[in-house]
Design a protein around this motif. Structure first.
Motif, PDB file in Angstrom:
ATOM      1  N   ALA A   8      12.808 -53.088  30.380  1.00 28.17           N
ATOM      2  CA  ALA A   8      14.114 -53.662  30.060  1.00 28.17           C
ATOM      3  C   ALA A   8      14.667 -52.997  28.801  1.00 28.17           C
ATOM      4  O   ALA A   8      13.897 -52.577  27.928  1.00 28.17           O
ATOM      5  CB  ALA A   8      13.970 -55.164  29.856  1.00 28.17           C
ATOM      6  N   PRO A   9      16.002 -52.902  28.697  1.00 28.39           N
ATOM      7  CA  PRO A   9      16.599 -52.239  27.521  1.00 28.39           C
ATOM      8  C   PRO A   9      16.115 -52.809  26.189  1.00 28.39           C
ATOM      9  O   PRO A   9      15.900 -52.051  25.245  1.00 28.39           O
ATOM     10  CB  PRO A   9      18.098 -52.468  27.711  1.00 28.39           C
ATOM     11  CG  PRO A   9      18.268 -52.658  29.177  1.00 28.39           C
ATOM     12  CD  PRO A   9      17.006 -53.325  29.662  1.00 28.39           C
ATOM     13  N   ARG A  14      13.160 -52.178  21.173  1.00 31.10           N
ATOM     14  CA  ARG A  14      12.123 -52.682  20.269  1.00 31.10           C
ATOM     15  C   ARG A  14      11.079 -51.597  20.014  1.00 31.10           C
ATOM     16  O   ARG A  14      10.641 -51.405  18.881  1.00 31.10           O
ATOM     17  CB  ARG A  14      11.484 -53.940  20.859  1.00 31.10           C
ATOM     18  CG  ARG A  14      10.454 -54.547  19.900  1.00 31.10           C
ATOM     19  CD  ARG A  14      10.003 -55.903  20.331  1.00 31.10           C
ATOM     20  NE  ARG A  14       9.261 -55.841  21.573  1.00 31.10           N
ATOM     21  CZ  ARG A  14       8.999 -56.897  22.342  1.00 31.10           C
ATOM     22  NH1 ARG A  14       9.439 -58.096  22.008  1.00 31.10           N
ATOM     23  NH2 ARG A  14       8.309 -56.759  23.446  1.00 31.10           N
ATOM     24  N   ARG A  15      10.706 -50.871  21.050  1.00 26.14           N
ATOM     25  CA  ARG A  15       9.735 -49.780  20.898  1.00 26.14           C
ATOM     26  C   ARG A  15      10.275 -48.691  19.969  1.00 26.14           C
ATOM     27  O   ARG A  15       9.558 -48.188  19.096  1.00 26.14           O
ATOM     28  CB  ARG A  15       9.418 -49.202  22.278  1.00 26.14           C
ATOM     29  CG  ARG A  15       8.022 -48.645  22.363  1.00 26.14           C
ATOM     30  CD  ARG A  15       7.621 -48.209  23.767  1.00 26.14           C
ATOM     31  NE  ARG A  15       7.785 -49.268  24.732  1.00 26.14           N
ATOM     32  CZ  ARG A  15       8.376 -49.129  25.913  1.00 26.14           C
ATOM     33  NH1 ARG A  15       8.866 -47.963  26.290  1.00 26.14           N
ATOM     34  NH2 ARG A  15       8.487 -50.139  26.742  1.00 26.14           N
ATOM     35  N   ARG A  16      11.560 -48.330  20.138  1.00 25.20           N
ATOM     36  CA  ARG A  16      12.182 -47.307  19.262  1.00 25.20           C
ATOM     37  C   ARG A  16      12.225 -47.784  17.806  1.00 25.20           C
ATOM     38  O   ARG A  16      11.951 -47.024  16.882  1.00 25.20           O
ATOM     39  CB  ARG A  16      13.593 -46.988  19.740  1.00 25.20           C
ATOM     40  CG  ARG A  16      13.649 -45.984  20.861  1.00 25.20           C
ATOM     41  CD  ARG A  16      15.059 -45.445  21.055  1.00 25.20           C
ATOM     42  NE  ARG A  16      15.964 -46.427  21.600  1.00 25.20           N
ATOM     43  CZ  ARG A  16      16.204 -46.605  22.882  1.00 25.20           C
ATOM     44  NH1 ARG A  16      15.596 -45.859  23.769  1.00 25.20           N
ATOM     45  NH2 ARG A  16      17.068 -47.515  23.283  1.00 25.20           N
ATOM     46  N   TRP A  17      12.610 -49.046  17.600  1.00 24.78           N
ATOM     47  CA  TRP A  17      12.707 -49.600  16.252  1.00 24.78           C
ATOM     48  C   TRP A  17      11.329 -49.642  15.597  1.00 24.78           C
ATOM     49  O   TRP A  17      11.168 -49.254  14.444  1.00 24.78           O
ATOM     50  CB  TRP A  17      13.365 -50.966  16.310  1.00 24.78           C
ATOM     51  CG  TRP A  17      13.400 -51.746  15.034  1.00 24.78           C
ATOM     52  CD1 TRP A  17      12.916 -53.003  14.845  1.00 24.78           C
ATOM     53  CD2 TRP A  17      13.936 -51.353  13.767  1.00 24.78           C
ATOM     54  NE1 TRP A  17      13.137 -53.411  13.542  1.00 24.78           N
ATOM     55  CE2 TRP A  17      13.763 -52.410  12.864  1.00 24.78           C
ATOM     56  CE3 TRP A  17      14.563 -50.187  13.312  1.00 24.78           C
ATOM     57  CZ2 TRP A  17      14.173 -52.347  11.540  1.00 24.78           C
ATOM     58  CZ3 TRP A  17      14.972 -50.130  11.989  1.00 24.78           C
ATOM     59  CH2 TRP A  17      14.780 -51.201  11.118  1.00 24.78           C
ATOM     60  N   LYS A  18      10.330 -50.102  16.321  1.00 27.98           N
ATOM     61  CA  LYS A  18       8.978 -50.161  15.763  1.00 27.98           C
ATOM     62  C   LYS A  18       8.464 -48.758  15.430  1.00 27.98           C
ATOM     63  O   LYS A  18       7.799 -48.562  14.416  1.00 27.98           O
ATOM     64  CB  LYS A  18       8.037 -50.877  16.727  1.00 27.98           C
ATOM     65  CG  LYS A  18       8.271 -52.387  16.763  1.00 27.98           C
ATOM     66  CD  LYS A  18       7.371 -53.084  17.758  1.00 27.98           C
ATOM     67  CE  LYS A  18       5.928 -52.950  17.346  1.00 27.98           C
ATOM     68  NZ  LYS A  18       5.003 -53.700  18.183  1.00 27.98           N
ATOM     69  N   GLU A  48      13.864 -61.466  16.463  1.00 28.94           N
ATOM     70  CA  GLU A  48      15.297 -61.233  16.572  1.00 28.94           C
ATOM     71  C   GLU A  48      15.742 -61.652  17.967  1.00 28.94           C
ATOM     72  O   GLU A  48      15.009 -61.456  18.937  1.00 28.94           O
ATOM     73  CB  GLU A  48      15.624 -59.759  16.349  1.00 28.94           C
ATOM     74  CG  GLU A  48      15.294 -59.281  14.945  1.00 28.94           C
ATOM     75  CD  GLU A  48      15.759 -57.865  14.709  1.00 28.94           C
ATOM     76  OE1 GLU A  48      16.982 -57.634  14.745  1.00 28.94           O
ATOM     77  OE2 GLU A  48      14.905 -56.996  14.492  1.00 28.94           O
ATOM     78  N   ARG A  49      16.914 -62.186  18.031  1.00 26.12           N
ATOM     79  CA  ARG A  49      17.420 -62.695  19.305  1.00 26.12           C
ATOM     80  C   ARG A  49      17.385 -61.608  20.389  1.00 26.12           C
ATOM     81  O   ARG A  49      16.966 -61.860  21.504  1.00 26.12           O
ATOM     82  CB  ARG A  49      18.845 -63.217  19.120  1.00 26.12           C
ATOM     83  CG  ARG A  49      19.415 -63.904  20.339  1.00 26.12           C
ATOM     84  CD  ARG A  49      20.786 -64.518  20.068  1.00 26.12           C
ATOM     85  NE  ARG A  49      21.764 -63.603  19.517  1.00 26.12           N
ATOM     86  CZ  ARG A  49      22.487 -62.746  20.251  1.00 26.12           C
ATOM     87  NH1 ARG A  49      22.334 -62.692  21.542  1.00 26.12           N
ATOM     88  NH2 ARG A  49      23.352 -61.956  19.664  1.00 26.12           N
ATOM     89  N   ARG A  50      17.791 -60.393  20.046  1.00 29.91           N
ATOM     90  CA  ARG A  50      17.859 -59.321  21.045  1.00 29.91           C
ATOM     91  C   ARG A  50      16.516 -58.636  21.312  1.00 29.91           C
ATOM     92  O   ARG A  50      16.376 -57.947  22.317  1.00 29.91           O
ATOM     93  CB  ARG A  50      18.850 -58.257  20.605  1.00 29.91           C
ATOM     94  CG  ARG A  50      20.265 -58.738  20.575  1.00 29.91           C
ATOM     95  CD  ARG A  50      21.171 -57.562  20.320  1.00 29.91           C
ATOM     96  NE  ARG A  50      22.410 -57.970  19.709  1.00 29.91           N
ATOM     97  CZ  ARG A  50      23.294 -57.127  19.203  1.00 29.91           C
ATOM     98  NH1 ARG A  50      23.074 -55.844  19.236  1.00 29.91           N
ATOM     99  NH2 ARG A  50      24.394 -57.584  18.666  1.00 29.91           N
ATOM    100  N   LEU A  51      15.555 -58.778  20.402  1.00 32.22           N
ATOM    101  CA  LEU A  51      14.277 -58.070  20.556  1.00 32.22           C
ATOM    102  C   LEU A  51      13.086 -58.989  20.798  1.00 32.22           C
ATOM    103  O   LEU A  51      12.019 -58.514  21.166  1.00 32.22           O
ATOM    104  CB  LEU A  51      13.991 -57.221  19.305  1.00 32.22           C
ATOM    105  CG  LEU A  51      14.989 -56.120  18.976  1.00 32.22           C
ATOM    106  CD1 LEU A  51      14.541 -55.365  17.732  1.00 32.22           C
ATOM    107  CD2 LEU A  51      15.169 -55.167  20.139  1.00 32.22           C
ATOM    108  N   GLY A  52      13.246 -60.265  20.528  1.00 35.90           N
ATOM    109  CA  GLY A  52      12.117 -61.181  20.643  1.00 35.90           C
ATOM    110  C   GLY A  52      11.209 -61.058  19.425  1.00 35.90           C
ATOM    111  O   GLY A  52      11.589 -60.518  18.392  1.00 35.90           O
ATOM    112  N   ALA A  74      15.335 -56.392   9.737  1.00 33.07           N
ATOM    113  CA  ALA A  74      15.845 -56.561  11.094  1.00 33.07           C
ATOM    114  C   ALA A  74      16.361 -55.236  11.636  1.00 33.07           C
ATOM    115  O   ALA A  74      16.793 -54.369  10.880  1.00 33.07           O
ATOM    116  CB  ALA A  74      16.967 -57.597  11.122  1.00 33.07           C
ATOM    117  N   ARG A  75      16.339 -55.123  12.942  1.00 32.13           N
ATOM    118  CA  ARG A  75      16.936 -53.966  13.617  1.00 32.13           C
ATOM    119  C   ARG A  75      18.452 -54.134  13.696  1.00 32.13           C
ATOM    120  O   ARG A  75      19.210 -53.203  13.494  1.00 32.13           O
ATOM    121  CB  ARG A  75      16.322 -53.815  15.010  1.00 32.13           C
ATOM    122  CG  ARG A  75      17.113 -53.026  16.043  1.00 32.13           C
ATOM    123  CD  ARG A  75      17.398 -51.603  15.605  1.00 32.13           C
ATOM    124  NE  ARG A  75      18.240 -50.931  16.561  1.00 32.13           N
ATOM    125  CZ  ARG A  75      19.568 -50.923  16.553  1.00 32.13           C
ATOM    126  NH1 ARG A  75      20.248 -51.582  15.633  1.00 32.13           N
ATOM    127  NH2 ARG A  75      20.251 -50.256  17.460  1.00 32.13           N
TER     128      ARG A  75
END
Length: 133
Positions: A8-9, A14-18, A48-52, A74-75
């Motif tokens: 899922a997007p 989340r993977r890119r941000w981490k 975060e609401r969009r990333l969990g 936060a991202r």
């Protein structure tokens, strides 16, 4: 033949941000160790609401004058693609490291750009400024 569904997007983001946070932590840890500043690398849990919920690296850098904390916030932030706070524990002065188009930029709390572009020289400069007695 079985097809594997693409993640899922929000999971990809989340993977890119981490990955960006891990790269940043590795970079700062390397600069600190080059100066023989001890570094601890605990992780923090963010939601975060969009990333969990997710875990991200935090750093505690012990300069000769005091402790410096590097903490992901936060991202999804206003006017940026992510934020990490850097602060000294002695006086709790803080700088903001904002990700903009895959590059980190350093600002004061009032959003005034730091005089040096983000890099080793800026990190050493801010570490000394934030931990000065």
């Amino acid at each position: 033949m079985t097809q594997v569904a693409a993640p899922a997007p929000h999971l990809r983001e989340r993977r890119r941000w981490k990955a960006a946070l891990d790269d940043l932590a590795d970079q700062i840890q390397s600069w600190a160790k080059a100066r023989r500043w001890p570094v601890e690398r605990p992780s923090v849990e963010l939601e975060e609401r969009r990333l969990g919920k997710y875990r991200a690296p935090s750093l505690h850098v012990h300069t000769g004058n005091g402790a410096l904390v590097v903490e992901p916030i936060a991202r999804y932030v206003t006017a940026g693609d992510g934020r990490v706070d850097i602060y000294g524990l002695l006086h709790f002065r803080k700088l903001l490291l904002i990700r903009e188009k895959d590059a980190w930029k350093l600002y004061t709390e009032d959003r005034i750009p730091w005089p040096l572009p983000w890099g080793e020289k800026a990190f050493v400069n801010l570490a000394e400024a934030l931990t000065a007695p």
